[in-house]
Scaffold this motif. Structure first.
Motif, short mmCIF file in Angstrom:
data_model
loop_
_atom_site.label_atom_id
_atom_site.label_comp_id
_atom_site.label_asym_id
_atom_site.label_seq_id
_atom_site.Cartn_x
_atom_site.Cartn_y
_atom_site.Cartn_z
N PRO A 7 44.27 23.31 48.41
CA PRO A 7 44.43 24.69 47.93
C PRO A 7 45.01 24.72 46.52
N LYS A 8 44.46 25.58 45.69
CA LYS A 8 44.94 25.74 44.33
C LYS A 8 45.52 27.15 44.18
N LEU A 9 46.56 27.24 43.41
CA LEU A 9 47.21 28.52 43.21
C LEU A 9 46.35 29.40 42.32
N GLY A 10 46.19 30.65 42.70
CA GLY A 10 45.44 31.61 41.91
C GLY A 10 46.27 32.85 41.65
N VAL A 11 46.08 33.44 40.49
CA VAL A 11 46.79 34.66 40.11
C VAL A 11 45.76 35.78 39.98
N VAL A 12 46.02 36.90 40.63
CA VAL A 12 45.14 38.06 40.54
C VAL A 12 45.41 38.79 39.23
N THR A 13 44.41 38.86 38.36
CA THR A 13 44.60 39.49 37.05
C THR A 13 43.93 40.85 36.93
N ASP A 14 43.08 41.19 37.90
CA ASP A 14 42.42 42.50 37.87
C ASP A 14 41.93 42.83 39.27
N ILE A 15 42.04 44.09 39.66
CA ILE A 15 41.55 44.56 40.95
C ILE A 15 40.72 45.81 40.70
N ARG A 16 39.47 45.76 41.13
CA ARG A 16 38.56 46.88 40.93
C ARG A 16 38.16 47.45 42.29
N LYS A 17 38.30 48.75 42.48
CA LYS A 17 37.88 49.38 43.72
C LYS A 17 36.43 49.78 43.61
N THR A 33 43.31 29.82 33.28
CA THR A 33 41.96 29.27 33.20
C THR A 33 41.23 29.47 34.52
N LYS A 34 39.94 29.15 34.53
CA LYS A 34 39.15 29.24 35.75
C LYS A 34 39.68 28.23 36.77
N VAL A 35 39.74 28.62 38.03
CA VAL A 35 40.35 27.76 39.05
C VAL A 35 39.51 26.50 39.27
N PHE A 36 38.19 26.65 39.41
CA PHE A 36 37.27 25.50 39.51
C PHE A 36 35.85 25.99 39.24
N SER A 47 43.40 32.19 50.80
CA SER A 47 44.49 32.18 51.77
C SER A 47 45.70 32.92 51.23
N ILE A 48 46.36 33.63 52.13
CA ILE A 48 47.70 34.16 51.86
C ILE A 48 48.60 33.46 52.88
N PRO A 49 49.43 32.52 52.42
CA PRO A 49 50.28 31.76 53.35
C PRO A 49 51.07 32.68 54.28
N GLY A 50 51.02 32.34 55.58
CA GLY A 50 51.71 33.14 56.57
C GLY A 50 50.88 34.27 57.14
N VAL A 51 49.75 34.56 56.49
CA VAL A 51 48.87 35.64 56.96
C VAL A 51 47.57 35.07 57.52
N THR A 92 46.12 31.52 47.34
CA THR A 92 45.57 30.18 47.14
C THR A 92 44.06 30.21 47.34
N VAL A 93 43.39 29.34 46.62
CA VAL A 93 41.93 29.24 46.68
C VAL A 93 41.57 27.78 46.80
N ARG A 94 40.66 27.46 47.72
CA ARG A 94 40.13 26.09 47.77
C ARG A 94 38.61 26.14 47.87
N GLY A 95 37.99 25.15 47.30
CA GLY A 95 36.53 25.10 47.28
C GLY A 95 36.04 24.36 46.05
N PRO A 96 34.78 24.51 45.67
CA PRO A 96 33.79 25.37 46.32
C PRO A 96 33.18 24.69 47.54
N TYR A 97 32.59 25.50 48.43
CA TYR A 97 31.99 24.98 49.65
C TYR A 97 30.52 25.38 49.75
N GLY A 98 29.77 24.50 50.43
CA GLY A 98 28.37 24.79 50.73
C GLY A 98 27.43 24.50 49.57
N ASN A 99 26.16 24.69 49.85
CA ASN A 99 25.14 24.53 48.80
C ASN A 99 24.88 25.89 48.16
N GLY A 100 24.43 25.88 46.95
CA GLY A 100 24.11 27.12 46.25
C GLY A 100 22.62 27.39 46.28
#
Length: 274
Positions: A7-17, A33-36, A47-51, A92-100
């Motif tokens: 898992p890599k730490l991610g910061v939310v910089t924008d939320i659009r409804k 920077t971009k997480v991956f 993931s939100i730890p504990g949730v 936290t974010v981990r990946g990427p997973y699967g084929n594209g």
């Protein structure tokens, strides 16, 4: 240990409804920077730890070098927490997973037909914007997108302000029933696809509720399309992302390892579990 498992730490910089129950979250690393990196159609575990944690499509294009985006529909405890988040909070974010999707092989040089219903546009947005950013590699693009009502159309402003103004791209929007303020097409996506009567020399990418996919695929076959021309994604079946939990096992396939992107004729070889 595979880098994608950490898992890599991610910061939310924008939320659009986007709609009453869909929000799009922009995420970067703590360094800004971009997480991956990823390919169109791949997913990541948020993931939100504990949730809890869950798999979500990466809805931003790989051509976006500054951030990643995830469109999340509120439908459970984790998504409820995500919808309560504010800019500046971490996850936290981990990946990427699967084929594209095979954007650099099979899709190259082809006329493309994207068909989406509801939140099903989210996994296709990454592919559509990748195609837009590499426009010379692809032929004509048609996008058919429908939702219950106009308020349920995800990424509506981007569709109207950008996609509809692109050369060589035709956007066809529809909602399920008449609504005040809507002067566009009214009707279900499978029926609209048949009404539009597309030329069969197209590669089709489809995502939406399983019942929509079922009837749209039947309509495409009525028009003369072959299942070998149609691709879909099944990330809703995934849980661990690494082929260990067994939740996404269908026949001899693991959706997380062998998918989530499948050509529709490949699905005929699997048990009818989705």
């Amino acid at each position: 240990m595979s880098e994608s498992l950490i898992p890599k730490l991610g910061v939310v910089t924008d939320i659009r409804k986007d709609t009453p129950d869909v929000k799009t979250f922009r995420v970067v690393s703590p360094e800004g920077t971009k997480v991956f990196e990823h390919t169109p159609g791949q997913c990541a575990m948020i993931s939100i730890p504990g949730v809890g944690e869950a798999m979500f499509s990466i809805t931003s294009s790989p051509t976006n070098t500054e951030f990643m985006e995830f469109s999340v529909k509120k439908c459970g405890s984790l998504t409820e927490w995500l919808h309560q988040m504010e800019v500046g909070q971490q996850l936290t974010v981990r990946g990427p997973y699967g084929n594209g999707f095979p954007v650099d092989t099979t899709f190259k040089g082809q006329d493309l037909l994207f068909i989406a219903g509801g939140i099903g546009l989210a996994p296709l947005r990454s592919v559509i914007n990748y195609v837009r950013d590499n426009r010379n590699d692809y032929g004509h693009v048609d996008i058919v997108y429908g939702a219950r009502g106009m308020d349920d159309l995800v990424d509506y402003e981007e569709i109207i302000d950008e996609w509809c103004n692109d050369c060589g791209i035709d956007v066809h929007l529809t909602i399920d029933s008449e609504q005040e303020g809507w002067d566009g097409h009214v009707g279900f996506v499978p029926n609209y696809v048949k009404e539009l009567n597309f030329d069969v020399n197209k590669t089709v990418i489809i995502c939406g509720p399983p019942i929509m996919i079922k009837f749209t695929l039947a309509g495409l076959q009525e028009l003369g399309f072959n299942k070998t021309q149609v691709y879909t994604t099944m990330e809703l079946k995934m849980k661990c992302g690494i082929g260990k939990c067994g939740r996404c096992n269908i026949g001899n396939k693991y959706v997380c390892n062998d998918g989530p992107v499948f050509r529709c004729d490949e699905l005929d070889e699997l048990p009818n579990e989705y």
